[in-house]
Write a protein that holds these residues in place. Structure first.
Motif, PDB file in Angstrom:
ATOM      1  N   ASP A  10      41.078  40.537  43.707  1.00 49.48           N
ATOM      2  CA  ASP A  10      41.426  40.398  45.120  1.00 49.48           C
ATOM      3  C   ASP A  10      41.292  41.724  45.856  1.00 49.48           C
ATOM      4  N   GLU A  11      41.799  42.767  45.239  1.00 51.20           N
ATOM      5  CA  GLU A  11      41.770  44.089  45.867  1.00 51.20           C
ATOM      6  C   GLU A  11      40.336  44.529  46.159  1.00 51.20           C
ATOM      7  N   VAL A  12      39.475  44.407  45.159  1.00 48.74           N
ATOM      8  CA  VAL A  12      38.093  44.871  45.316  1.00 48.74           C
ATOM      9  C   VAL A  12      37.320  44.002  46.295  1.00 48.74           C
ATOM     10  N   LEU A  13      37.389  42.693  46.117  1.00 45.94           N
ATOM     11  CA  LEU A  13      36.575  41.804  46.951  1.00 45.94           C
ATOM     12  C   LEU A  13      37.091  41.733  48.380  1.00 45.94           C
ATOM     13  N   ASP A  60      33.989  45.394  35.068  1.00 47.08           N
ATOM     14  CA  ASP A  60      35.397  45.543  34.694  1.00 47.08           C
ATOM     15  C   ASP A  60      36.152  46.098  35.898  1.00 47.08           C
ATOM     16  N   ASP A  61      37.404  46.477  35.682  1.00 46.65           N
ATOM     17  CA  ASP A  61      38.223  46.967  36.795  1.00 46.65           C
ATOM     18  C   ASP A  61      37.560  48.118  37.544  1.00 46.65           C
ATOM     19  N   ASP A  62      36.935  49.028  36.799  1.00 44.74           N
ATOM     20  CA  ASP A  62      36.365  50.225  37.408  1.00 44.74           C
ATOM     21  C   ASP A  62      35.025  49.971  38.086  1.00 44.74           C
ATOM     22  N   THR A  63      34.246  48.998  37.591  1.00 45.74           N
ATOM     23  CA  THR A  63      32.862  48.847  38.060  1.00 45.74           C
ATOM     24  C   THR A  63      32.637  47.669  38.993  1.00 45.74           C
ATOM     25  N   LEU A  64      33.644  46.806  39.181  1.00 43.51           N
ATOM     26  CA  LEU A  64      33.422  45.573  39.948  1.00 43.51           C
ATOM     27  C   LEU A  64      32.864  45.831  41.339  1.00 43.51           C
ATOM     28  N   SER A  65      33.417  46.787  42.051  1.00 41.98           N
ATOM     29  CA  SER A  65      32.956  47.059  43.421  1.00 41.98           C
ATOM     30  C   SER A  65      31.479  47.434  43.447  1.00 41.98           C
ATOM     31  N   ASP A  66      31.073  48.360  42.574  1.00 40.42           N
ATOM     32  CA  ASP A  66      29.670  48.788  42.534  1.00 40.42           C
ATOM     33  C   ASP A  66      28.758  47.646  42.086  1.00 40.42           C
TER      34      ASP A  66
END
Length: 400
Positions: free
Chosen positions: A264-267, A348-354
């Motif tokens: 949710d945070e990233v998207l 994963d948590d670190d790479t989802l945005s990219d």
């Protein structure tokens, strides 16, 4: 006038209405308990399988349908109907309120013992009705005494050991100790002990569980690819011609285990920047999900567990770009077992945005990745491979 009616007549109106509703409810329960369900005929095939009672994600029903494609095999799915908004199809089931009713228990036991040669017990839950036992060990003893072949099937948290998972996975949802983690740890340890003591065949629905049950066989999840493919629209095609943003959806079956807070945070951040249209999906009946998934470009499944399951398979069948944390170990295991590469984009948590940003920036490459999904599902998850796995167990012992 009876004393009880006199008392009711003297009650305040709201209390009287509540009492009336309770009496009506109790009358309905008495009637329901007196009316047993129509048990499905098991047929006359040499092999007759019952699978139940959890029917998680409709897989008990799907595996029964897959087993029916085998020569000389009939199969029936049974489900305990818990009070949930949406249920999956099954061949028969009963509400949870019946589970300890003696008349139902006797009827279920008689039906199962007289009808089936094989019983596939899901999640080590009792299948003969609740008799004061927290697991299916007592039921299995009764089945085996009657000459019924028994196997166990696990879906995930019913056998996955949280402490083991947290030790090997950086973003494990079990790294944080809490009540749920403690509960699942106790359950998984108890079930592992029962697996060892029972000594019956074991199946798991996702390959990652082979870490927890090395002696098990992978029984692939089963879906019908047709409705997912039929409901899908071309990826990104409309977006460029109209200026609409690519649609990214997330459908959490378990927010904690799926890593929904981070997703949710990233998207939401990408949505607010105008890169995507983020849709968090909830409370949609399963029959309506093909159109929901088919309207998306990217489906983000989960972060942190290291697997793919029913939801990912459905999105792959729809030709969507599926983003999830699969993990190198599971990818290698699937490659070893099937010769196929899992066509899910890793994040994963670190790479989802990219990862999502790169997919949106290069829709051609993303669409090429998605194109592998339908073929992967057709080969591994349309029921044929599951039937092949079950066929090794669904045999009749010859008597001399």
């Amino acid at each position: 006038m009876t004393v009880s009616r006199s008392i009711r007549d003297s009650l305040p109106a709201p209390v009287a209405r509540t009492a009336k509703a309770v009496r009506a409810r109790l009358r309905g329960l008495r009637y329901s308990y007196a009316t047993l369900p129509v048990f499905p005929p098991a047929g006359a095939a040499p092999v007759r399988m019952l699978v139940g009672p959890t029917n998680s994600a409709g897989q008990g029903y799907a595996w029964a349908r897959a087993a029916r494609t085998l020569p000389g095999v009939e199969a029936v799915s049974f489900a305990l109907h818990r009070p949930v908004a949406f249920r999956f199809a099954d061949d028969y089931g009963v509400p949870q309120s019946w589970w300890s009713q003696s008349r139902w228990v006797r009827a279920q036991r008689e039906h199962v013992l007289s009808s089936y040669t094989h019983v596939l017990v899901e999640s080590l839950r009792p299948v003969l009705g609740y008799g004061g036992h927290p697991d299916a060990a007592a039921d299995i003893a009764v089945l085996q005494e009657a000459g019924v072949n028994v196997a166990l099937l696990f879906h995930g948290s019913d056998i996955r050991l949280p402490s083991r998972h947290a030790a090997r996975e950086r973003f494990s949802p079990f790294a944080r100790k809490d009540e749920l983690t403690d509960k699942l740890e106790i359950q998984a340890r108890k079930h592992a002990e029962l697996v060892e003591s029972l000594g019956v065949p074991v199946f798991v629905s996702t390959p990652d569980l082979l870490i927890d049950v090395p002696q098990a066989q992978w029984l692939p999840v089963v879906i019908d690819p047709a409705p997912w493919a039929q409901a899908a629209r071309p990826l990104f095609q409309k977006r460029h011609s109209t200026g609409e943003r690519p649609v990214v959806v997330h459908v959490p079956s378990s927010a904690r285990l799926k890593g929904t807070a981070r997703i949710d945070e990233v998207l939401t951040g990408l949505h607010e920047r105008g890169l995507i249209e983020y849709r968090r999906i909830a409370d949609v009946p399963h029959a309506e999900m093909p159109s929901v998934i088919g309207a998306a470009d990217i489906v983000v499944d989960q972060l942190g567990i290291g697997l793919y399951g029913v939801a990912a398979a459905e999105a792959l069948a729809a030709g969507r770009i599926v983003v999830s944390y699969v993990g190198s170990d599971l990818r290698s295991r699937v490659r070893s077992l099937t010769g196929r590469e899992v066509p899910i984009v890793e994040a994963d948590d670190d790479t989802l945005s990219d990862v999502v940003s790169d997919l949106v920036a290069d829709p051609g490459t993303a669409a090429a990745q998605a194109a592998a999904g339908p073929g992967f599902v057709a080969e591994l998850h349309d029921g044929r491979r599951a039937a092949e796995v079950l066929s090794q167990w669904l045999t009749v012992k010859e008597t001399l």
